[in-house]
Design a protein around this motif. Structure first.
Motif, PDB file in Angstrom:
ATOM      1  N   THR A 191      34.928  10.622  29.714  1.00 30.11           N
ATOM      2  CA  THR A 191      33.602  10.366  30.258  1.00 30.11           C
ATOM      3  C   THR A 191      33.788   9.476  31.471  1.00 30.11           C
ATOM      4  O   THR A 191      34.534   8.492  31.416  1.00 30.11           O
ATOM      5  CB  THR A 191      32.705   9.674  29.212  1.00 30.11           C
ATOM      6  N   VAL A 192      33.118   9.814  32.575  1.00 30.49           N
ATOM      7  CA  VAL A 192      33.318   9.090  33.830  1.00 30.49           C
ATOM      8  C   VAL A 192      31.985   8.605  34.383  1.00 30.49           C
ATOM      9  O   VAL A 192      30.997   9.354  34.384  1.00 30.49           O
ATOM     10  CB  VAL A 192      34.014   9.989  34.880  1.00 30.49           C
ATOM     11  N   LEU A 193      31.979   7.366  34.853  1.00 31.13           N
ATOM     12  CA  LEU A 193      30.822   6.785  35.536  1.00 31.13           C
ATOM     13  C   LEU A 193      31.213   6.477  36.975  1.00 31.13           C
ATOM     14  O   LEU A 193      32.006   5.578  37.230  1.00 31.13           O
ATOM     15  CB  LEU A 193      30.363   5.488  34.856  1.00 31.13           C
ATOM     16  N   PRO A 194      30.694   7.249  37.940  1.00 30.90           N
ATOM     17  CA  PRO A 194      30.974   6.948  39.350  1.00 30.90           C
ATOM     18  C   PRO A 194      29.945   5.955  39.904  1.00 30.90           C
ATOM     19  O   PRO A 194      28.740   6.115  39.703  1.00 30.90           O
ATOM     20  CB  PRO A 194      30.835   8.324  40.025  1.00 30.90           C
ATOM     21  N   LEU A 195      30.440   4.937  40.583  1.00 28.76           N
ATOM     22  CA  LEU A 195      29.589   3.924  41.210  1.00 28.76           C
ATOM     23  C   LEU A 195      30.012   3.764  42.664  1.00 28.76           C
ATOM     24  O   LEU A 195      31.199   3.886  42.980  1.00 28.76           O
ATOM     25  CB  LEU A 195      29.729   2.575  40.505  1.00 28.76           C
ATOM     26  N   ALA A 196      29.040   3.481  43.529  1.00 27.33           N
ATOM     27  CA  ALA A 196      29.366   3.266  44.938  1.00 27.33           C
ATOM     28  C   ALA A 196      28.510   2.145  45.491  1.00 27.33           C
ATOM     29  O   ALA A 196      27.407   1.887  45.005  1.00 27.33           O
ATOM     30  CB  ALA A 196      29.142   4.545  45.741  1.00 27.33           C
ATOM     31  N   THR A 197      29.045   1.486  46.501  1.00 27.75           N
ATOM     32  CA  THR A 197      28.308   0.455  47.220  1.00 27.75           C
ATOM     33  C   THR A 197      28.383   0.786  48.708  1.00 27.75           C
ATOM     34  O   THR A 197      29.321   1.434  49.156  1.00 27.75           O
ATOM     35  CB  THR A 197      28.908  -0.949  46.988  1.00 27.75           C
ATOM     36  N   GLY A 198      27.379   0.328  49.433  1.00 29.10           N
ATOM     37  CA  GLY A 198      27.382   0.578  50.865  1.00 29.10           C
ATOM     38  C   GLY A 198      26.283  -0.174  51.568  1.00 29.10           C
ATOM     39  O   GLY A 198      25.398  -0.754  50.927  1.00 29.10           O
ATOM     40  N   GLY A 199      26.339  -0.135  52.866  1.00 27.62           N
ATOM     41  CA  GLY A 199      25.412  -0.907  53.681  1.00 27.62           C
ATOM     42  C   GLY A 199      24.080  -0.245  53.956  1.00 27.62           C
ATOM     43  O   GLY A 199      23.143  -0.909  54.389  1.00 27.62           O
ATOM     44  N   THR A 200      23.976   1.060  53.697  1.00 29.60           N
ATOM     45  CA  THR A 200      22.743   1.770  54.002  1.00 29.60           C
ATOM     46  C   THR A 200      22.514   2.899  53.006  1.00 29.60           C
ATOM     47  O   THR A 200      23.475   3.494  52.500  1.00 29.60           O
ATOM     48  CB  THR A 200      22.778   2.345  55.437  1.00 29.60           C
ATOM     49  N   THR A 201      21.255   3.206  52.762  1.00 31.44           N
ATOM     50  CA  THR A 201      20.944   4.292  51.832  1.00 31.44           C
ATOM     51  C   THR A 201      21.364   5.656  52.380  1.00 31.44           C
ATOM     52  O   THR A 201      21.366   6.636  51.645  1.00 31.44           O
ATOM     53  CB  THR A 201      19.445   4.319  51.492  1.00 31.44           C
ATOM     54  N   ALA A 202      21.747   5.722  53.630  1.00 30.38           N
ATOM     55  CA  ALA A 202      22.241   6.977  54.190  1.00 30.38           C
ATOM     56  C   ALA A 202      23.511   7.450  53.476  1.00 30.38           C
ATOM     57  O   ALA A 202      23.865   8.625  53.558  1.00 30.38           O
ATOM     58  CB  ALA A 202      22.515   6.821  55.684  1.00 30.38           C
ATOM     59  N   HIS A 203      24.160   6.545  52.754  1.00 32.04           N
ATOM     60  CA  HIS A 203      25.408   6.877  52.061  1.00 32.04           C
ATOM     61  C   HIS A 203      25.218   7.203  50.582  1.00 32.04           C
ATOM     62  O   HIS A 203      26.193   7.432  49.870  1.00 32.04           O
ATOM     63  CB  HIS A 203      26.413   5.735  52.193  1.00 32.04           C
ATOM     64  N   VAL A 204      23.986   7.232  50.118  1.00 35.39           N
ATOM     65  CA  VAL A 204      23.736   7.401  48.689  1.00 35.39           C
ATOM     66  C   VAL A 204      24.273   8.727  48.142  1.00 35.39           C
ATOM     67  O   VAL A 204      24.674   8.810  46.986  1.00 35.39           O
ATOM     68  CB  VAL A 204      22.226   7.224  48.367  1.00 35.39           C
TER      69      VAL A 204
END
Length: 185
Positions: free
Chosen positions: A102-115
Motif C-alpha cells: 500500500t502506497v501513500l504519495p505526498l508532495a509539497t510545492g510552492g504553488t497549486t499549479a503543481h498539484v
C-alpha cells in the motif's frame, strides 16, 4: 501492525517535505506501525547517479522496501514533477519493488499549479512498480508547513484536514487504528 518505509525524496537537508514526513511518521507510529525512515539525499550520489545496483547503500535501501507492507513517498515538486533524487532511487529498485504494498504519495510545492504532479508524474511510476493499492495522495503548499524552533511541524488548517484524511486512509488500509479526526469548528 505494519512495517512502513517513509521515503523523503527531497535533496535538501532542511526541507519542509522531509520534516513533514517525519511529523507523519510519528502519527503512523501512534497507530501501531513500525516506521523505517529513508532520506534519499543520504544515499551516496555516485551510487544513485551511476546506477550502482551493487552499492551497499542501494542494497540496504532495497532491503527496506522488501521488509515493508506500506510505503509513504514524499517529494517536493520541481518543474511539475517529483524530485530527481527520488527518480534515481526508484530507477534502482527492482521493477516490482512495490508489489503487494500500500502506497501513500505526498508532495509539497510552492504553488497549486503543481498539484497534479502526484497523479500525472508519480502515480504512474508507483503503479508500474506493482503497488497493490495507491491511496489518494495529498499535495501541501510550502506556506502551509511551519517548522518551529524545536524542529516540530505545524500544518495550517487549510491543509491539515486533507492531510489527516490521507494518512488515516493509508493507516486504515494497512490495518492500523484510524485516528480520530478533530471536527472543524
Amino acid at each position: 501492525m505494519a512495517v512502513v518505509v517513509s521515503v523523503s525524496g527531497s535533496p535538501s537537508a532542511g526541507s519542509r517535505t522531509a520534516r513533514l514526513l517525519r511529523h507523519l511518521d510519528a502519527r503512523l507510529t501512534a497507530d501501531g506501525h513500525e516506521i523505517l525512515p529513508l532520506d534519499v539525499r543520504t544515499l551516496p550520489a555516485e551510487a544513485l547517479l551511476g546506477a550502482d545496483f551493487s552499492h551497499p547503500a542501494i542494497i540496504a535501501a532495497t532491503a527496506l522496501f522488501e521488509r515493508a507492507e506500506g510505503v509513504v513517498i514524499g517529494t517536493p515538486v520541481y518543474k511539475a514533477a517529483y524530485s530527481g533524487v527520488l527518480k534515481a532511487l526508484l530507477d534502482l529498485l527492482p521493477q516490482h519493488a512495490l508489489a503487494g504494498k500500500t502506497v501513500l504519495p505526498l508532495a509539497t510545492g510552492g504553488t497549486t499549479a503543481h498539484v497534479l504532479a502526484i497523479d500525472y508524474a508519480l502515480r504512474p511510476v508507483l503503479s508500474s512498480m506493482g503497488a497493490a493499492h495507491i491511496v489518494q495522495g495529498w499535495f501541501t503548499l510550502d506556506r502551509h508547513i511551519a517548522v518551529r524552533d524545536d524542529g516540530d511541524v505545524t500544518v495550517a488548517p487549510e491543509a491539515a484536514g486533507g492531510l489527516d484524511q490521507a494518512v488515516a486512509t493509508f493507516s486504515s488500509a494497512l490495518g492500523g487504528r484510524r485516528p480520530v479526526l478533530a471536527a472543524a469548528g
